[in-house]
Write a protein that holds these residues in place. Structure first.
Motif: not given
Length: 458
Positions: A288-300
């Motif tokens: 499993v990899a928990h991916v944390y996205v600090n910049d929500k504009s690139i989430e997709w």
């Protein structure tokens, strides 16, 4: 009042029962039954144990893996020990409501510090200010540590994790559990036996060399079943997950770096990952990899990149994390699971010469993910055993040293866990004289708690 011992045999799966498990077979030939357990996701130690002891999913108890990223401190945490991080009433606490004064011993199960258990022992090195490290254990009550070491000797810490990991650690834990039974006779004795975790990850569970490990843990469990049986203590056996063979390593952080999403910080010529300043990064944990996205504009974009990686089976996001019980603040914004023949490595560097110094060491806290390569000694280094001996001499003399003997080759790893295996032969299991346990089929990991509770109150 019935007294109970629950033996957590890590890595034991239904498909392993057979000619190499005569003692377990004998246990099943009596009143005990075995049922496969559909693992909680991710199927890793801290999550599985927390679900067994609370009956809750990670969305409720909060243990989303062996590690996670704290968004406030901007730091990653692995293998924390405080029981306070596990939300929910624990098994022994519920039992005390039914039977006031109920006594629990917790022998090496995780989150074993500052819990409400009466007797506990857990691995805990000492770290003097000068940077040295001394292997030791932590206990409650505090004087239990010296008493058990006086009778059993020092805990063989190098055999608990690292290139020397093997049977001696499980042997010591078993002896300590039996010692606590003889000295204090708890009503519930929770015992953690990690032996199968090691070579199963080194070689893969199907490797013929692992049959010896199965026979060894079967013999040790058989000894414990006889011991507890003679003292009138009922025994049950469970496992947290099964381990599947792997042949593919996935490097999400390297992909994120190529996309320009990682912030790399150079220190003394080496490259560290700056999680707080990265647009997106992964904290990896087996499959499993928990991916944390600090910049929500690139989430997709991040999600699309993950879904495009070979070996990634499924990616969950804010819209569907709840489907797998991972709707919690500690979980990644995106959660990727590999297929059962792949696993995630934490590596973020492109040039091994720039890898952090801890990458070549057994260092379970600094790395940005779980690292099974710590089970190996670097085969590419000449005179590696002489180097280790010299480093140990430095340590004995009180000098600071770097035990940088771990390879940087994830391809050495033969087995992993964390995802849901296709076959029930590779699931977790529960064995014991449980009333109401199905004679066929399987149960959910969240059901284990209810069966254990009813059985302890028998």
């Amino acid at each position: 009042m019935a007294r109970s011992a629950i033996l957590n045999v890590v890595g034991l799966a239904p498909g392993l029962l057979g000619e190499d498990t005569p003692h377990l077979n004998k246990f099943l030939a009596g009143d005990a039954k075995m049922v496969p357990v559909k693992p909680v996701l991710p199927a890793v130690t801290c999550t599985a144990q927390s679900t067994y002891l609370t009956g809750k999913l990670p969305s409720e108890h909060g243990i989303v893996g062996n590690g996670w990223y704290d968004r406030t401190l901007c730091e990653h945490h692995f293998w924390k020990q405080s029981n306070k991080v596990v939300a929910g009433e624990k098994l022994w606490e519920t039992l005390r409501k039914e039977r006031p004064g109920y006594i629990c011993a917790k022998m090496f199960w995780w989150y074993n510090m500052y819990s409400s258990a009466d007797w506990s022992i857990t691995p805990r090195p000492m770290y003097p200010t000068d940077g040295r490290k001394f292997f030791d254990v932590y206990s409650h009550p505090m004087d239990l540590r010296e008493a058990v070491k006086r009778d059993l000797g020092e805990f063989p810490f190098p055999s608990f994790w690292g290139p020397l990991a093997g049977l001696p650690s499980s042997r010591w834990i078993a002896d300590a559990a039996m010692w606590v039974e003889e000295k204090h006779s708890p009503d519930l004795n929770l015992v953690y036996l990690p032996h199968l975790d090691y070579n199963f990850q080194r070689f893969g569970a199907s490797d013929p060399r692992c049959r010896k490990d199965v026979r060894e843990i079967d013999s040790l469990v058989g000894e414990m079943l006889d011991f507890f049986g003679k003292r009138g203590v009922g025994a049950a056996i469970l496992s947290e997950y099964g381990i599947t063979d792997v042949g593919r390593t996935i490097y999400p952080n390297r992909i994120f770096r190529e996309k320009g999403w990682l912030q790399i910080k150079e220190e003394l010529g080496l490259e560290l990952l700056d999680c707080g300043a990265s647009r997106a990064f992964a904290i990896t944990d087996h499959q499993v990899a928990h991916v944390y996205v600090n910049d929500k504009s690139i989430e997709w974009e991040v999600r699309a990149a993950l879904e495009g990686l070979e070996g990634v089976d499924k990616v969950y996001g804010p819209d569907n994390r709840g489907e797998v019980g991972l709707e919690h603040a500690r979980a990644g914004d995106l959660i990727a699971f590999s297929d059962e023949s792949s696993w995630f490595a934490y590596y973020h560097w492109m040039d091994d010469a720039k890898a952090p110094d801890f990458a070549r060491c057994v260092d379970v806290h600094r790395k940005y993910g779980y690292d099974p390569v710590e089970l190996f000694i670097d085969p590419s280094k000449p005179f590696i055993k002489g180097k280790i001996a010299f480093r140990l001499l430095q340590k004995k003399l009180g000098l600071r040293m770097l035990m940088d003997v771990i390879p940087l080759d994830p391809g050495l790893v033969g087995g992993s866990h964390g995802a849901l295996p296709v076959s029930q032969d590779n699931w977790a299991l529960l064995m014991g004289g449980f009333e109401g346990m199905p004679g066929a089929g399987s149960i959910l990991a969240t059901d284990v708690h209810r069966h254990l509770l009813d059985w302890c109150l028998r």
